[in-house]
Scaffold this motif. Structure first.
Motif, PDB file in Angstrom:
ATOM      1  N   MET A 202      32.186 -43.998  -4.209  1.00  0.00           N
ATOM      2  CA  MET A 202      31.151 -43.372  -5.026  1.00  0.00           C
ATOM      3  C   MET A 202      29.782 -44.029  -4.819  1.00  0.00           C
ATOM      4  SD  MET A 202      33.316 -42.555  -8.508  1.00  0.00           S
ATOM      5  CE  MET A 202      32.109 -41.352  -9.089  1.00  0.00           C
ATOM      6  N   ASP A 203      29.698 -44.918  -3.841  1.00  0.00           N
ATOM      7  CA  ASP A 203      28.416 -45.493  -3.390  1.00  0.00           C
ATOM      8  C   ASP A 203      27.621 -46.162  -4.514  1.00  0.00           C
ATOM      9  OD1 ASP A 203      28.841 -44.633  -0.728  1.00  0.00           O
ATOM     10  OD2 ASP A 203      28.114 -42.633  -1.238  1.00  0.00           O
ATOM     11  N   GLU A 204      28.312 -47.005  -5.262  1.00  0.00           N
ATOM     12  CA  GLU A 204      27.648 -47.787  -6.305  1.00  0.00           C
ATOM     13  C   GLU A 204      28.108 -49.233  -6.148  1.00  0.00           C
ATOM     14  OE1 GLU A 204      25.695 -49.532  -8.280  1.00  0.00           O
ATOM     15  OE2 GLU A 204      25.145 -47.548  -9.052  1.00  0.00           O
ATOM     16  N   PRO A 205      27.350 -50.056  -5.377  1.00  0.00           N
ATOM     17  CA  PRO A 205      27.814 -51.421  -5.091  1.00  0.00           C
ATOM     18  C   PRO A 205      27.946 -52.305  -6.322  1.00  0.00           C
ATOM     19  CG  PRO A 205      25.533 -51.122  -4.392  1.00  0.00           C
ATOM     20  CD  PRO A 205      26.065 -49.755  -4.738  1.00  0.00           C
ATOM     21  N   ARG A 206      27.233 -51.980  -7.396  1.00  0.00           N
ATOM     22  CA  ARG A 206      27.285 -52.840  -8.578  1.00  0.00           C
ATOM     23  C   ARG A 206      28.630 -52.808  -9.292  1.00  0.00           C
ATOM     24  NH1 ARG A 206      22.070 -50.673 -11.621  1.00  0.00           N
ATOM     25  NH2 ARG A 206      23.111 -48.738 -10.953  1.00  0.00           N
ATOM     26  N   ILE A 207      29.506 -51.916  -8.875  1.00  0.00           N
ATOM     27  CA  ILE A 207      30.854 -51.900  -9.473  1.00  0.00           C
ATOM     28  C   ILE A 207      31.579 -53.215  -9.215  1.00  0.00           C
ATOM     29  CG2 ILE A 207      31.125 -49.407  -9.476  1.00  0.00           C
ATOM     30  CD1 ILE A 207      33.005 -51.370  -6.877  1.00  0.00           C
ATOM     31  N   HIS A 208      31.164 -53.936  -8.171  1.00  0.00           N
ATOM     32  CA  HIS A 208      31.826 -55.205  -7.852  1.00  0.00           C
ATOM     33  C   HIS A 208      31.594 -56.268  -8.917  1.00  0.00           C
ATOM     34  CE1 HIS A 208      33.291 -53.949  -3.971  1.00  0.00           C
ATOM     35  NE2 HIS A 208      32.086 -53.511  -3.634  1.00  0.00           N
ATOM     36  N   PHE A 209      30.661 -56.029  -9.821  1.00  0.00           N
ATOM     37  CA  PHE A 209      30.404 -56.973 -10.914  1.00  0.00           C
ATOM     38  C   PHE A 209      30.961 -56.453 -12.237  1.00  0.00           C
ATOM     39  CE2 PHE A 209      26.713 -56.803  -7.974  1.00  0.00           C
ATOM     40  CZ  PHE A 209      27.120 -57.876  -7.180  1.00  0.00           C
ATOM     41  N   TRP A 264      33.769 -60.507   1.295  1.00  0.00           N
ATOM     42  CA  TRP A 264      34.768 -59.450   1.398  1.00  0.00           C
ATOM     43  C   TRP A 264      34.146 -58.050   1.406  1.00  0.00           C
ATOM     44  CZ3 TRP A 264      37.324 -62.258  -3.256  1.00  0.00           C
ATOM     45  CH2 TRP A 264      37.952 -63.433  -2.818  1.00  0.00           C
ATOM     46  N   TYR A 265      33.075 -57.882   0.627  1.00  0.00           N
ATOM     47  CA  TYR A 265      32.500 -56.542   0.450  1.00  0.00           C
ATOM     48  C   TYR A 265      31.017 -56.475   0.813  1.00  0.00           C
ATOM     49  CZ  TYR A 265      36.717 -56.260  -2.439  1.00  0.00           C
ATOM     50  OH  TYR A 265      38.007 -56.306  -2.884  1.00  0.00           O
ATOM     51  N   GLY A 266      30.565 -57.385   1.670  1.00  0.00           N
ATOM     52  CA  GLY A 266      29.147 -57.469   1.989  1.00  0.00           C
ATOM     53  C   GLY A 266      28.542 -56.159   2.467  1.00  0.00           C
ATOM     54  N   GLY A 267      29.320 -55.373   3.188  1.00  0.00           N
ATOM     55  CA  GLY A 267      28.809 -54.111   3.708  1.00  0.00           C
ATOM     56  C   GLY A 267      28.420 -53.126   2.632  1.00  0.00           C
ATOM     57  N   ASP A 268      29.019 -53.237   1.456  1.00  0.00           N
ATOM     58  CA  ASP A 268      28.717 -52.304   0.367  1.00  0.00           C
ATOM     59  C   ASP A 268      27.293 -52.472  -0.155  1.00  0.00           C
ATOM     60  OD1 ASP A 268      31.313 -51.570   0.686  1.00  0.00           O
ATOM     61  OD2 ASP A 268      31.984 -52.093  -1.333  1.00  0.00           O
ATOM     62  N   PHE A 269      26.681 -53.622   0.125  1.00  0.00           N
ATOM     63  CA  PHE A 269      25.350 -53.911  -0.415  1.00  0.00           C
ATOM     64  C   PHE A 269      24.237 -53.639   0.601  1.00  0.00           C
ATOM     65  CE2 PHE A 269      28.498 -56.499  -2.567  1.00  0.00           C
ATOM     66  CZ  PHE A 269      28.199 -56.277  -3.895  1.00  0.00           C
ATOM     67  N   LYS A 270      24.620 -53.127   1.752  1.00  0.00           N
ATOM     68  CA  LYS A 270      23.648 -52.834   2.799  1.00  0.00           C
ATOM     69  C   LYS A 270      23.489 -51.325   2.935  1.00  0.00           C
ATOM     70  CE  LYS A 270      25.123 -56.988   5.298  1.00  0.00           C
ATOM     71  NZ  LYS A 270      25.719 -57.527   6.549  1.00  0.00           N
ATOM     72  N   ASN A 271      22.353 -50.830   2.537  1.00  0.00           N
ATOM     73  CA  ASN A 271      22.083 -49.408   2.680  1.00  0.00           C
ATOM     74  C   ASN A 271      20.576 -49.178   2.671  1.00  0.00           C
ATOM     75  OD1 ASN A 271      21.206 -49.039  -0.201  1.00  0.00           O
ATOM     76  ND2 ASN A 271      23.361 -49.533  -0.587  1.00  0.00           N
ATOM     77  N   ASP A 272      20.179 -48.024   3.179  1.00  0.00           N
ATOM     78  CA  ASP A 272      18.760 -47.644   3.218  1.00  0.00           C
ATOM     79  C   ASP A 272      17.900 -48.714   3.872  1.00  0.00           C
ATOM     80  OD1 ASP A 272      19.379 -45.282   1.860  1.00  0.00           O
ATOM     81  OD2 ASP A 272      19.112 -46.233  -0.093  1.00  0.00           O
ATOM     82  N   GLY A 273      18.447 -49.345   4.908  1.00  0.00           N
ATOM     83  CA  GLY A 273      17.681 -50.335   5.641  1.00  0.00           C
ATOM     84  C   GLY A 273      17.573 -51.687   4.966  1.00  0.00           C
ATOM     85  N   GLN A 274      18.266 -51.882   3.845  1.00  0.00           N
ATOM     86  CA  GLN A 274      18.203 -53.148   3.120  1.00  0.00           C
ATOM     87  C   GLN A 274      19.465 -53.971   3.388  1.00  0.00           C
ATOM     88  OE1 GLN A 274      17.490 -52.141  -1.009  1.00  0.00           O
ATOM     89  NE2 GLN A 274      15.289 -52.040  -0.668  1.00  0.00           N
ATOM     90  N   ASP A 275      19.300 -55.280   3.399  1.00  0.00           N
ATOM     91  CA  ASP A 275      20.445 -56.161   3.614  1.00  0.00           C
ATOM     92  C   ASP A 275      20.808 -56.877   2.314  1.00  0.00           C
ATOM     93  OD1 ASP A 275      18.530 -58.146   3.244  1.00  0.00           O
ATOM     94  OD2 ASP A 275      18.445 -58.718   5.358  1.00  0.00           O
ATOM     95  N   LEU A 276      21.739 -57.814   2.414  1.00  0.00           N
ATOM     96  CA  LEU A 276      22.250 -58.503   1.233  1.00  0.00           C
ATOM     97  C   LEU A 276      21.157 -59.292   0.517  1.00  0.00           C
ATOM     98  CD1 LEU A 276      24.809 -59.039  -0.401  1.00  0.00           C
ATOM     99  CD2 LEU A 276      25.299 -60.974   1.124  1.00  0.00           C
ATOM    100  N   ILE A 277      20.283 -59.944   1.270  1.00  0.00           N
ATOM    101  CA  ILE A 277      19.195 -60.716   0.656  1.00  0.00           C
ATOM    102  C   ILE A 277      18.269 -59.793  -0.132  1.00  0.00           C
ATOM    103  CG2 ILE A 277      17.186 -62.181   1.080  1.00  0.00           C
ATOM    104  CD1 ILE A 277      19.844 -63.603   1.515  1.00  0.00           C
TER     105      ILE A 277
END
Length: 307
Positions: A202-209, A264-277
């Motif tokens: 469902m493309d919502e990375p904040r679910i990991h928290f 484990w889930y770093g890829g979920d936080f990378k979208n729209d040209g933005q990275d984990l930082i």
């Protein structure tokens, strides 16, 4: 239960009445009887003739009549101790029972009184049963659907623990994330199914928290049920809380020591040209350099239990 059959009949009557007047529908039933009874009275009489002693049916009939008189009124039916709302033909689950259990047995820090959940097992099982019998509808919004599945994941994680309690860690349970013990509608799921095949898609990375694994290093079990209208606020709160908790993550401009969740889930936080930082910098108290040195904290799998 018999009254659930009556509820189905009444609900179909409501849907039919959206296309033609309630009086017309009832007239088809009353022409042969020629009773001349008013619509609301006739409806109540027919249902109560079937089950005169069923209190729940009387409540449903009353609310059914109110809807016919005023289309803006919500239709409510009671299923055990849980509530299922039907507003203009749309099913919406009330998670208040889960909310009450969380408020009672989970601290603000997310520590869980599993003994308390076991003591409240009847109410807890009633909520799980309601989830099982009422899968998401196509008419639901993304927020309603996401809140539903997040509550499913957390509630059934608690069930897994109390079914195997006492235990020192969820990892002491045999295959905890691959047990197919979650029934939703006619399908059976594992915790892995719910997280990876449904929620993460469902493309919502904040679910990991917000999803818990019943361990100290996991995100805290939020002591409120997720509901659609509060979901954005709750996800923002939980994200900021997890990232800025020094037991979970440590940030400075040039160095970060972060939870293994991001490994484990770093890829979920990378979208729209933005990275984990870039993601971290939206929520942390420190602005982190894109060249910051990265390492990971040890993960503590001990049970997130209240002392």
């Amino acid at each position: 239960m018999n009254y659930l059959k009556h509820f189905t009949v009444l609900f179909l009557t409501i849907i039919t009445s959206s296309c033609c007047s309630a009086k017309t529908v009832i007239t088809e039933n009353t022409q042969a009887q020629t009773t001349g009874i008013e619509t609301s009275t006739q409806t109540a009489t027919e249902v109560l003739d079937i089950e005169e002693t069923q209190t729940e049916v009387e409540e449903i009939v009353q609310l059914d009549t109110e809807i016919k008189d005023n289309v803006q009124t919500d239709y409510v039916t009671i299923i055990g101790d849980s509530t299922l709302y039907i507003t203009q033909g749309k099913f919406v689950i009330d998670h208040s029972q889960w909310n009450e259990l969380l408020q009672k047995h989970v601290s603000n820090q997310g520590n869980v009184n599993y003994k308390g959940f076991k003591a409240d097992k009847t109410k807890f099982n009633a909520y799980l049963d309601m989830l099982s019998k009422n899968p998401p509808q196509d008419s639901w919004s993304k927020e309603e659907t996401l809140a539903y599945w997040m509550n499913v994941y957390n509630a059934f994680t608690v069930k897994l623990i109390i079914d195997n309690y006492p235990t020192k860690s969820i990892k002491d349970i045999d295959g905890p994330w691959n047990q197919r013990f979650i029934q939703i509608g006619e399908k059976w799921y594992t915790l892995n199914d719910v997280e990876h095949r449904i929620i993460r898609k469902m493309d919502e990375p904040r679910i990991h928290f917000a999803l818990v694994c019943a361990a100290v290093s996991c995100p805290r079990l939020y002591n409120k049920a997720f509901i659609s209208k509060n979901l954005e606020t709750d996800l923002d709160l939980l994200t900021r809380g997890f990232l800025n908790d020094p037991t979970k993550n440590e940030f400075s401009e040039d160095s970060i020591v972060i939870s293994k969740i991001f490994k484990w889930y770093g890829g979920d936080f990378k979208n729209d040209g933005q990275d984990l930082i870039d993601f971290f910098n939206k929520y942390t108290d420190v602005q982190i350099s894109s060249k910051a040195k990265k390492s990971y904290k040890d993960y503590n799998w001990s049970l997130n239990e209240q002392n």
